[in-house]
Design an enzyme around this catalytic site. Structure first.
Site, PDB file in Angstrom:
ATOM      1  N   CYS A  86       0.838  -1.201   0.000  1.00 50.43           N
ATOM      2  CA  CYS A  86       0.000   0.000   0.000  1.00 50.43           C
ATOM      3  C   CYS A  86       0.883   1.264   0.000  1.00 50.43           C
ATOM      4  O   CYS A  86       1.528   1.557  -0.988  1.00 50.43           O
ATOM      5  CB  CYS A  86      -0.986  -0.046   1.164  1.00 50.43           C
ATOM      6  N   HIS A 203      -3.370  -5.679   0.834  1.00 52.44           N
ATOM      7  CA  HIS A 203      -2.700  -5.964   2.109  1.00 52.44           C
ATOM      8  C   HIS A 203      -2.680  -7.467   2.401  1.00 52.44           C
ATOM      9  O   HIS A 203      -3.628  -7.998   3.002  1.00 52.44           O
ATOM     10  CB  HIS A 203      -3.446  -5.258   3.250  1.00 52.44           C
ATOM     11  N   GLU A 205      -1.023  -8.986   4.657  1.00 46.13           N
ATOM     12  CA  GLU A 205      -0.966  -9.206   6.107  1.00 46.13           C
ATOM     13  C   GLU A 205      -2.352  -9.178   6.747  1.00 46.13           C
ATOM     14  O   GLU A 205      -2.543  -9.689   7.861  1.00 46.13           O
ATOM     15  CB  GLU A 205      -0.054  -8.161   6.775  1.00 46.13           C
TER      16      GLU A 205
END
Length: 232
Positions: A86, A203, A205
């Site tokens: 990002c 993302h 994660e």
């Protein structure tokens, strides 16, 4: 293997990444303040999402001048892994480690959603845990996530197979309707020519913990772990 997660003023996804690398994968991880410059103990540099330096001027424009980014450039040029997620992707383009730029979303709105992505290649350590052409679902959250590059750069990216993730529909078809932000060629993530630097707007994660109901992002981190003995 040791992860280093960079922290800028305004970073807000740094702890999310640490939870995956240290909390789930049990890998040593160090938070690296932006004023630091010693990365000698780090194997993998990760630049997290957020709003580095408040996104003044434009996203990532100030972060590129920080001491830690100068060291990250040397880390990348030595062939070591660098991941930008990002805002981290935006920083990598501003620093010249990846081509192109991230500009305002097509509708000028901040987008927070889950997006299907097509894995364009799986012969890199980032993506060896996926199948080529596999559709995965990864969260997105950005206001300036529309990938832009001139026609020559786009051709080079496609010819050199540097597009790693592409926005698509559930069947794996890229289309204007499946493009959440107006990215050219539906680009969601790219790598450098050598393949050791990866930038992506989604993302991974946030899709790596079973408690969140989706683990499509975990294969990226697990693939990286499997590759590290050969990269050391």
């Amino acid at each position: 293997m040791k992860f280093g997660v960079i922290v800028f003023p305004g970073s807000n996804c740094d702890r999310d990444l640490v939870w995956v690398t240290q909390g789930i994968l049990n890998q040593p991880t160090r938070l690296i303040w932006h004023e630091e410059s010693d990365l000698s103990d780090i194997d993998i540099v990760v630049i997290p999402g957020g709003f580095s330096y408040g996104d003044y001027l434009r996203c990532g424009a100030i972060a590129r001048f920080s001491p830690v980014m100068q060291s990250t450039i040397h880390h990348a040029r030595a062939g070591k892994p660098v991941l930008g997620v990002c805002n981290g992707f935006q920083v990598l383009t501003e620093a010249g480690l990846l081509p192109g730029a991230l500009v305002r979303n097509r509708n000028l709105n901040f987008i927070c959603d889950r997006a299907p992505l097509r894995v364009e290649r799986n012969d890199l350590f980032w993506t060896q845990g996926y199948e080529k052409g596999q559709v995965i679902t990864i969260p997105i959250a950005h206001g300036e996530g529309s990938y832009y590059a001139d026609a020559t750069t786009l051709k080079e990216l496609e010819d050199n197979e540097q597009v790693i993730f592409r926005y698509c529909d559930a069947q794996g078809n890229p289309s204007p309707e499946s493009n959440p932000n107006g990215s050219l060629h539906n680009i969601a993530g790219i790598c450098n020519r050598q393949g050791n630097v990866l930038g992506m707007m989604p993302h991974p994660e946030r899709a790596a913990d079973e408690a969140l109901g989706c683990v499509d992002g975990m294969a990226l981190f697990e693939g990286l772990l499997r590759a590290m003995p050969a990269l050391a």
